[in-house]
Design a protein around this motif. Structure first.
Motif, PDB file in Angstrom:
ATOM      1  N   LEU A 162      14.215  11.109 -23.989  1.00  0.00           N
ATOM      2  CA  LEU A 162      12.952  10.686 -24.590  1.00  0.00           C
ATOM      3  C   LEU A 162      11.955  10.249 -23.519  1.00  0.00           C
ATOM      4  O   LEU A 162      12.348   9.742 -22.467  1.00  0.00           O
ATOM      5  CB  LEU A 162      13.180   9.515 -25.558  1.00  0.00           C
ATOM      6  N   PRO A 163      10.644  10.469 -23.779  1.00  0.00           N
ATOM      7  CA  PRO A 163       9.651   9.987 -22.823  1.00  0.00           C
ATOM      8  C   PRO A 163       9.592   8.458 -22.832  1.00  0.00           C
ATOM      9  O   PRO A 163       9.939   7.833 -23.832  1.00  0.00           O
ATOM     10  CB  PRO A 163       8.345  10.604 -23.335  1.00  0.00           C
ATOM     11  N   VAL A 164       9.131   7.859 -21.771  1.00  0.00           N
ATOM     12  CA  VAL A 164       8.941   6.419 -21.578  1.00  0.00           C
ATOM     13  C   VAL A 164      10.242   5.626 -21.732  1.00  0.00           C
ATOM     14  O   VAL A 164      10.824   5.199 -20.741  1.00  0.00           O
ATOM     15  CB  VAL A 164       7.849   5.837 -22.505  1.00  0.00           C
ATOM     16  N   ILE A 165      10.752   5.422 -22.971  1.00  0.00           N
ATOM     17  CA  ILE A 165      11.952   4.585 -23.094  1.00  0.00           C
ATOM     18  C   ILE A 165      13.168   5.288 -22.518  1.00  0.00           C
ATOM     19  O   ILE A 165      14.187   4.654 -22.268  1.00  0.00           O
ATOM     20  CB  ILE A 165      12.239   4.158 -24.554  1.00  0.00           C
ATOM     21  N   GLY A 166      13.079   6.586 -22.298  1.00  0.00           N
ATOM     22  CA  GLY A 166      14.188   7.311 -21.690  1.00  0.00           C
ATOM     23  C   GLY A 166      14.557   6.743 -20.330  1.00  0.00           C
ATOM     24  O   GLY A 166      15.720   6.779 -19.917  1.00  0.00           O
ATOM     25  N   ALA A 167      13.559   6.179 -19.641  1.00  0.00           N
ATOM     26  CA  ALA A 167      13.793   5.612 -18.308  1.00  0.00           C
ATOM     27  C   ALA A 167      14.815   4.485 -18.344  1.00  0.00           C
ATOM     28  O   ALA A 167      15.479   4.194 -17.348  1.00  0.00           O
ATOM     29  CB  ALA A 167      12.473   5.100 -17.721  1.00  0.00           C
ATOM     30  N   LEU A 168      14.950   3.835 -19.507  1.00  0.00           N
ATOM     31  CA  LEU A 168      15.900   2.731 -19.642  1.00  0.00           C
ATOM     32  C   LEU A 168      17.339   3.233 -19.724  1.00  0.00           C
ATOM     33  O   LEU A 168      18.272   2.476 -19.539  1.00  0.00           O
ATOM     34  CB  LEU A 168      15.589   1.923 -20.903  1.00  0.00           C
ATOM     35  N   PHE A 169      17.491   4.526 -20.049  1.00  0.00           N
ATOM     36  CA  PHE A 169      18.836   5.028 -20.306  1.00  0.00           C
ATOM     37  C   PHE A 169      19.202   6.160 -19.352  1.00  0.00           C
ATOM     38  O   PHE A 169      19.580   7.239 -19.769  1.00  0.00           O
ATOM     39  CB  PHE A 169      18.945   5.497 -21.766  1.00  0.00           C
ATOM     40  N   GLN A 170      19.017   5.938 -18.082  1.00  0.00           N
ATOM     41  CA  GLN A 170      19.307   6.946 -17.074  1.00  0.00           C
ATOM     42  C   GLN A 170      20.546   6.573 -16.272  1.00  0.00           C
ATOM     43  O   GLN A 170      20.953   5.415 -16.261  1.00  0.00           O
ATOM     44  CB  GLN A 170      18.120   7.112 -16.124  1.00  0.00           C
ATOM     45  N   GLY A 171      21.105   7.568 -15.591  1.00  0.00           N
ATOM     46  CA  GLY A 171      22.194   7.288 -14.661  1.00  0.00           C
ATOM     47  C   GLY A 171      23.549   7.535 -15.272  1.00  0.00           C
ATOM     48  O   GLY A 171      23.689   7.723 -16.482  1.00  0.00           O
ATOM     49  N   PRO A 172      24.574   7.544 -14.420  1.00  0.00           N
ATOM     50  CA  PRO A 172      25.934   7.795 -14.889  1.00  0.00           C
ATOM     51  C   PRO A 172      26.465   6.605 -15.694  1.00  0.00           C
ATOM     52  O   PRO A 172      26.035   5.471 -15.467  1.00  0.00           O
ATOM     53  CB  PRO A 172      26.721   7.957 -13.581  1.00  0.00           C
ATOM     54  N   SER A 264      16.135  -0.457  -9.997  1.00  0.00           N
ATOM     55  CA  SER A 264      16.127   0.621 -10.978  1.00  0.00           C
ATOM     56  C   SER A 264      15.703   0.071 -12.323  1.00  0.00           C
ATOM     57  O   SER A 264      16.071  -1.051 -12.690  1.00  0.00           O
ATOM     58  CB  SER A 264      17.511   1.251 -11.097  1.00  0.00           C
ATOM     59  N   ALA A 265      14.909   0.859 -13.058  1.00  0.00           N
ATOM     60  CA  ALA A 265      14.445   0.407 -14.362  1.00  0.00           C
ATOM     61  C   ALA A 265      15.488   0.673 -15.432  1.00  0.00           C
ATOM     62  O   ALA A 265      15.352   0.227 -16.560  1.00  0.00           O
ATOM     63  CB  ALA A 265      13.140   1.101 -14.723  1.00  0.00           C
ATOM     64  N   SER A 266      16.563   1.413 -15.088  1.00  0.00           N
ATOM     65  CA  SER A 266      17.547   1.779 -16.103  1.00  0.00           C
ATOM     66  C   SER A 266      18.424   0.593 -16.477  1.00  0.00           C
ATOM     67  O   SER A 266      18.824  -0.201 -15.626  1.00  0.00           O
ATOM     68  CB  SER A 266      18.425   2.911 -15.593  1.00  0.00           C
ATOM     69  N   LEU A 267      18.740   0.503 -17.775  1.00  0.00           N
ATOM     70  CA  LEU A 267      19.638  -0.546 -18.259  1.00  0.00           C
ATOM     71  C   LEU A 267      21.053  -0.340 -17.745  1.00  0.00           C
ATOM     72  O   LEU A 267      21.845  -1.261 -17.686  1.00  0.00           O
ATOM     73  CB  LEU A 267      19.683  -0.519 -19.785  1.00  0.00           C
ATOM     74  N   PHE A 268      21.364   0.922 -17.393  1.00  0.00           N
ATOM     75  CA  PHE A 268      22.738   1.251 -17.024  1.00  0.00           C
ATOM     76  C   PHE A 268      22.977   1.199 -15.515  1.00  0.00           C
ATOM     77  O   PHE A 268      24.108   1.301 -15.060  1.00  0.00           O
ATOM     78  CB  PHE A 268      23.105   2.642 -17.534  1.00  0.00           C
ATOM     79  N   ALA A 269      21.898   1.081 -14.758  1.00  0.00           N
ATOM     80  CA  ALA A 269      22.056   1.096 -13.310  1.00  0.00           C
ATOM     81  C   ALA A 269      22.682  -0.208 -12.837  1.00  0.00           C
ATOM     82  O   ALA A 269      22.376  -1.276 -13.354  1.00  0.00           O
ATOM     83  CB  ALA A 269      20.702   1.285 -12.644  1.00  0.00           C
ATOM     84  N   PRO A 270      23.591  -0.133 -11.870  1.00  0.00           N
ATOM     85  CA  PRO A 270      24.085  -1.372 -11.274  1.00  0.00           C
ATOM     86  C   PRO A 270      22.956  -2.075 -10.551  1.00  0.00           C
ATOM     87  O   PRO A 270      22.031  -1.435 -10.052  1.00  0.00           O
ATOM     88  CB  PRO A 270      25.165  -0.898 -10.304  1.00  0.00           C
ATOM     89  N   GLY A 271      22.992  -3.384 -10.533  1.00  0.00           N
ATOM     90  CA  GLY A 271      21.926  -4.140  -9.886  1.00  0.00           C
ATOM     91  C   GLY A 271      22.491  -5.392  -9.259  1.00  0.00           C
ATOM     92  O   GLY A 271      23.687  -5.468  -8.961  1.00  0.00           O
TER      93      GLY A 271
END
Lengths: 323, 277
Positions: A162-172, A264-271
């Motif tokens: 998805l556009p825009v909110i898709g950025a939150l759900f990226q990565g392995p 990273s803006a993704s919710l799934f990315a390690p931080g």
């Protein structure tokens, strides 16, 4: 103390030193000293963290606050990634914890039958008593694998494109990352927020609620339109307290956030958060090194952020409860 | 305004969701406890209490960590409780209503929720750097600083519950203030104050972050307070993150021990508090 004053000559009584002439000032002095001690303690904490981190601030300048590089090899350090991670994970925690706390507080004050109220209330409070490191282990060994297997893959598949909110759900689907940290933090702050919500809701004058019931409002309508508006200020304060707690939580976050010093803006990315970075990197920082000074400076930044949030929370909570 | 049927439906829905949320929190608590029991209990053999930490595969226990934790907590209590008690008494008795008391109360509330890892960093700067090394003393002081705000808060709350008339009666008999406070007010609030100390103890027992930079941890047997000292939370942290199965099992055993201890203390103090209030 002389219990048999009657019968003794007046002069003798007057000559007797009143008990406490010397001991009282000492006692009162001790009480004041302990009060002053607490003030000095806070001052010392701020001063020593600032002083310890000052060399890092001198080296990197004010950009330290937002610079996103954290490179032990080239000795370039900046707080940007950690400040972002701290705020991001704490905001996730509050967003998740808020509806839960509203619901549980509603349940405890309006729905639960009398005999169940206390045991359930205590059980919720016990969640706050469990040590942070236990949440960390449970999160690492139990929650992380579950999220990696069942939560992340479908979300990445459905929402990722998805556009825009898709950025939150990226990565392995690693399991460990911002979302998991936020969820564990949410569970840890729910008891604090709920307890204060309940306290505020119980202070709502029954007359107000009865008037609303009298004109035919449902339980939920009374909760939403009478009780919550009445306690709004203090409830905002309660949420701020939860936020303040989430900002500084260390061990639980260290286990589940993945400890990557990348933005990273993704919710799934390690931080990483400030607290998790300090816990993680401290063992590799030798006394007096630039890295250690940078970590101390990070600590100072965390202290300032938490102080502001906690102070605000207290002002809001006390202002309402006093009246 | 929405129809009655719709308002009723909303009411039921919200009630159902709220009940669900409350149930969810209980389920999560049970889940955490179940995880601890199912993984910790099998590893909780006698060697946990009789042997010191050892290399992986050597059948080590957690004896030094348990003893180290107990020593540091006891010293933290000895240092922190008197200060907290006096400060709480100041807020409830002498300072009541003064600007000074308001400021101290405010600062204490902030310290109560301040990130514990920063207390660790602070003590590192205050004691570890000047003294040239990690030590059991530094760990105890860090825990003491965590204990103080808890004791201050509960002591003040409990002293405020003591009726003014009791103090007035003692003053009327000519008792000096220190006697009124120690023999009358403290005694009347005794159960509540002890509860506060128990809660503080529970908090200190589970804290890991402040010990990372102060007492550091120690894999061997050491009762020397001026050297790095083992503690249960640090041992758990070290073992849980290790790749060795027997170490991870020991970490679960330690986690179970800490949680059972902390929850027991909490439930105990809640029972006492409920009776007082």
């Amino acid at each position: 103390m002389d219990a048999t004053l009657s019968g003794t000559p007046a002069g003798q009584v007057l000559a007797q030193k009143p008990t406490g002439r010397i001991s009282d000032p000492i006692f009162v002095g001790l009480l004041w000293a302990s009060g002053i001690f607490v003030l000095i303690l806070l001052g010392l904490i701020i001063a020593m963290l600032f002083e310890g981190g000052l060399p890092a601030l001198r080296e990197f300048g004010i950009q330290f606050l937002w610079s996103t590089s954290w490179n032990p090899v080239t000795e370039r350090f900046g707080a940007g990634v950690m400040v972002f991670g701290t705020l991001f994970s704490a905001v996730i925690a509050v967003i998740v914890a808020l509806p839960l706390s509203f619901g549980i507080a509603f349940f405890l004050t309006e729905i639960a039958p009398g005999p169940l109220r206390r045991p359930i209330g205590v059980a919720v409070q016990l969640l706050a008593a469990i040590p942070s490191i236990i949440y960390g282990m449970w999160g690492f060994f139990v929650v992380v694998p579950l999220i990696a297997a069942y939560v992340q893959p479908p979300l990445i598949e459905w929402l990722g494109p998805l556009p825009v909110i898709g950025a939150l759900f990226q990565g392995p689907p690693l399991g460990a990352g911002m979302l998991t940290a936020g969820l564990i933090l949410a569970l840890m702050i729910v008891p604090f927020i709920t307890a204060m919500f309940v306290e505020v809701l119980e202070s709502v004058p029954p007359m107000l609620k009865e008037s609303a019931y009298g004109v035919g409002a449902t339980t939920y309508e009374v909760y939403r339109n009478v009780s919550v508006p009445y306690g709004r200020t203090a409830m905002v304060g309660a949420v701020m307290l939860g936020l303040g707690r989430a900002l500084g939580e260390t061990m639980a976050v260290t286990f589940v956030i993945g400890n990557a010093t990348r933005m990273s803006a993704s919710l799934f990315a390690p931080g990483a958060t400030i607290a998790s970075t300090i816990a993680n990197e401290f063992p590799e920082a030798s006394m007096g090194s630039l890295k250690l000074q940078s970590l101390l400076q990070l600590g100072f930044i965390l202290f300032v952020i938490s102080f502001i949030v906690l102070a605000l929370s207290r002002v809001l909570v006390r202002s309402k409860l006093k009246s | 305004m929405a129809s009655l049927a719709r308002r009723r439906a909303t009411d039921y829905t919200v009630k159902a969701i709220s009940t669900g949320f409350a149930a969810l929190s209980i389920v999560l608590l049970a889940w955490i406890l179940w995880t601890l029991l199912s993984r910790g209990l099998p590893a909780l053999g006698p060697q946990v209490f009789t042997r010191v930490m050892g290399p992986p595969g050597a059948g080590g226990g957690l004896l030094n960590a348990i003893v180290g934790s107990l020593i540091q907590i006891v010293i933290a209590l000895l240092v922190g409780t008197p200060i907290g008690l006096m400060c709480g008494t100041f807020l409830a008795e002498n300072g009541r209503g003064t600007q000074m008391a308001n400021v101290v109360r405010f600062i204490n509330d902030v310290l109560l929720s301040a990130p514990s890892i920063l207390i660790g960093l602070f003590v590192y700067q205050l004691l570890v750097v000047p003294l040239g090394g990690f030590s059991g003393w530094a760990g105890s002081i860090a825990l003491a600083i965590l204990i103080i705000p808890v004791v201050v808060r509960t002591t003040e709350d409990m002293l405020n519950l003591v009726p003014i008339g009791l103090r007035e009666a003692a003053f009327a008999l000519g008792a000096p203030q220190w006697k009124v406070v120690t023999l009358v007010t403290w005694r009347a609030a005794r159960a509540g104050i002890v509860t506060g100390i128990l809660l503080a103890l529970a908090r200190a027992a589970g804290e890991t972050a402040p010990l990372l930079f102060t007492s550091l941890g120690n894999n061997g047997w050491s009762l020397d307070m001026s050297r790095p000292m083992a503690s249960l939370p640090i041992a758990i942290y070290q073992y849980a993150a290790s790749p060795f199965e027997d170490w991870v099992a020991l970490a679960w055993a330690g986690a179970l021990l800490i949680t059972v201890g902390v929850l027991t203390l909490n439930i105990l103090s809640r029972v006492v508090l409920a009776k007082i209030k």
